[in-house]
Design a protein around this motif. Sequence first.
Motif, mmCIF file in Angstrom:
data_model
loop_
_atom_site.group_PDB
_atom_site.id
_atom_site.type_symbol
_atom_site.label_atom_id
_atom_site.label_comp_id
_atom_site.label_asym_id
_atom_site.label_seq_id
_atom_site.Cartn_x
_atom_site.Cartn_y
_atom_site.Cartn_z
ATOM 1 N N ILE A 1 -12.713 13.834 35.638
ATOM 2 C CA ILE A 1 -12.673 14.578 34.372
ATOM 3 C C ILE A 1 -13.064 16.041 34.583
ATOM 4 N N HIS A 2 -14.103 16.255 35.377
ATOM 5 C CA HIS A 2 -14.615 17.621 35.524
ATOM 6 C C HIS A 2 -13.852 18.471 36.536
ATOM 7 N N THR A 3 -12.763 17.929 37.088
ATOM 8 C CA THR A 3 -11.851 18.770 37.886
ATOM 9 C C THR A 3 -10.468 18.765 37.240
ATOM 10 N N SER A 4 -10.399 18.413 35.953
ATOM 11 C CA SER A 4 -9.109 18.304 35.270
ATOM 12 C C SER A 4 -9.002 19.301 34.113
ATOM 13 N N THR A 5 -7.806 19.353 33.520
ATOM 14 C CA THR A 5 -7.607 20.224 32.352
ATOM 15 C C THR A 5 -8.483 19.798 31.178
ATOM 16 N N VAL A 6 -8.916 18.533 31.136
ATOM 17 C CA VAL A 6 -9.809 18.086 30.048
ATOM 18 C C VAL A 6 -11.054 18.984 30.011
ATOM 19 N N PHE A 7 -11.680 19.164 31.164
ATOM 20 C CA PHE A 7 -12.891 19.999 31.220
ATOM 21 C C PHE A 7 -12.532 21.464 30.970
ATOM 22 N N TRP A 8 -11.434 21.928 31.595
ATOM 23 C CA TRP A 8 -11.046 23.332 31.406
ATOM 24 C C TRP A 8 -10.790 23.641 29.920
ATOM 25 N N GLN A 9 -10.115 22.731 29.197
ATOM 26 C CA GLN A 9 -9.862 22.968 27.765
ATOM 27 C C GLN A 9 -11.186 23.065 26.997
ATOM 28 N N ASP A 10 -12.183 22.245 27.380
ATOM 29 C CA ASP A 10 -13.500 22.347 26.728
ATOM 30 C C ASP A 10 -14.171 23.682 27.073
ATOM 31 N N ILE A 11 -14.049 24.093 28.331
ATOM 32 C CA ILE A 11 -14.638 25.386 28.735
ATOM 33 C C ILE A 11 -14.002 26.512 27.905
ATOM 34 N N ALA B 1 -19.833 5.611 43.613
ATOM 35 C CA ALA B 1 -19.701 4.689 42.472
ATOM 36 C C ALA B 1 -18.508 5.082 41.591
ATOM 37 N N PRO B 2 -17.762 4.076 41.087
ATOM 38 C CA PRO B 2 -16.589 4.366 40.234
ATOM 39 C C PRO B 2 -16.923 5.271 39.039
ATOM 40 N N LEU B 3 -18.075 5.080 38.427
ATOM 41 C CA LEU B 3 -18.433 5.929 37.280
ATOM 42 C C LEU B 3 -18.530 7.394 37.708
ATOM 43 N N TRP B 4 -19.088 7.624 38.879
ATOM 44 C CA TRP B 4 -19.182 8.990 39.393
ATOM 45 C C TRP B 4 -17.795 9.557 39.725
ATOM 46 N N ARG B 5 -16.897 8.691 40.220
ATOM 47 C CA ARG B 5 -15.543 9.191 40.517
ATOM 48 C C ARG B 5 -14.811 9.558 39.228
ATOM 49 N N PRO C 1 -28.216 8.998 26.690
ATOM 50 C CA PRO C 1 -29.221 8.497 27.630
ATOM 51 C C PRO C 1 -28.747 7.328 28.513
ATOM 52 N N ASP C 2 -27.987 6.389 27.945
ATOM 53 C CA ASP C 2 -27.563 5.240 28.765
ATOM 54 C C ASP C 2 -26.556 5.661 29.836
ATOM 55 N N LEU C 3 -25.672 6.586 29.497
ATOM 56 C CA LEU C 3 -24.697 7.089 30.473
ATOM 57 C C LEU C 3 -25.432 7.878 31.570
ATOM 58 N N TYR C 4 -26.368 8.727 31.141
ATOM 59 C CA TYR C 4 -27.150 9.495 32.115
ATOM 60 C C TYR C 4 -27.895 8.554 33.068
ATOM 61 N N ARG C 5 -28.523 7.519 32.512
ATOM 62 C CA ARG C 5 -29.287 6.576 33.354
ATOM 63 C C ARG C 5 -28.414 5.926 34.411
ATOM 64 N N GLU C 6 -27.195 5.543 34.000
ATOM 65 C CA GLU C 6 -26.313 4.896 34.980
ATOM 66 C C GLU C 6 -25.879 5.886 36.075
ATOM 67 N N MET D 1 -19.795 0.918 32.468
ATOM 68 C CA MET D 1 -19.531 2.053 31.579
ATOM 69 C C MET D 1 -18.406 2.918 32.151
ATOM 70 N N THR D 2 -17.674 3.588 31.272
ATOM 71 C CA THR D 2 -16.641 4.510 31.744
ATOM 72 C C THR D 2 -16.884 5.867 31.095
ATOM 73 N N MET D 3 -16.175 6.854 31.606
ATOM 74 C CA MET D 3 -16.359 8.191 31.095
ATOM 75 C C MET D 3 -15.007 8.782 30.768
#
Length: 283
Positions: free
Chosen positions: A84-94, A75-79, A32-37, A1-3
């Motif tokens: 994403i959560h240290t990028s402008t993507v997250f900041w724009q959502d905030i 894990a790559p999914l965690w990276r 749920p499937d993303l959370y589980r991974e 899975m990717t994020m």
Amino acid sequence: MTMSSSLLASTSASEVIREPFAHFVSKAALAPDLYRELDASFPTPETILGGRAATIENAAARLPAFKVLDNPAIAPLWRDFFKIHTSTVFWQDIVRVFGSALRETFPRLEERVGRSLEEFRIGVRGAEREADLRLECQFVINTPGTKTSSVKTPHVDKRQTLFAALYYFRAPEDPSSGGDLEFYRWLREPRFLNYRMILPQDVAPVGSVPYGPNTLACFVNSAQSVHGVTPRGPSTRPRRYINFIAELPFRAFQTRSMSIPARLLHWPQVRQISRRSVGADRY
Ligand SMILES: O=C(O)CCC(=O)C(=O)O
Ligand SMILES: [Fe+2]
């Protein structure tokens, strides 16, 4: 899975609750499937402790983004999640979700930075690049304990912190009680010990977010944003979460310190204040 999108991608500004300070809570933050991974590949306590001894019970140990982003042990999914959560993507959502609350709480901020919130230059906390705002995303565990204790009694986050979020990863087989996030309102004019810790009798609880799986709590941080963690019973498993922080290079608000005579007067209550941490984590 990717994020590819942030935890706030499908949240709208109308879901923000404004009292006693702007916040948003979701008990099903990711699919749920993303959370589980993510749950299954959450780093071990040994990885997060990184050689530090967990000699203190129910204490916070942190692994910050700058130690995660290029770390092959994660894990790559965690990276991807951290990227994403240290990028402008997250900041724009905030900004989309909390922009009006941020502007109301910090009316002179954009003028001071010289840019609108949407235009802020984003950096990763702990990395060198020049930035208007630094984003932190960190793994945190609270070590298990044999006694009941609170990892952190009522406080506000650092004065440089504009926005903070906690994303809980309670293990399905964790039977411990407590460890919930609690929000408070002031019963008087705000006053602080050590800039941000608060006497328990100065505030009243207004609601809590259970320490549960896939549970996200976000808030705008200011002198009003009083929160703490309820006492957690004996546990054999770590309490696990992700901590997000959006931090300015200067203080966004001031906190009035308690006078020394008041401190002495309230000494028995001062002793109830706790902030338990493993080692010298900067956060
Ligand atoms: O442990 C938690 O859930 C919240 C901790 C917190 O508020 C903090 O570290 O500032
Ligand atoms: Fe906090």
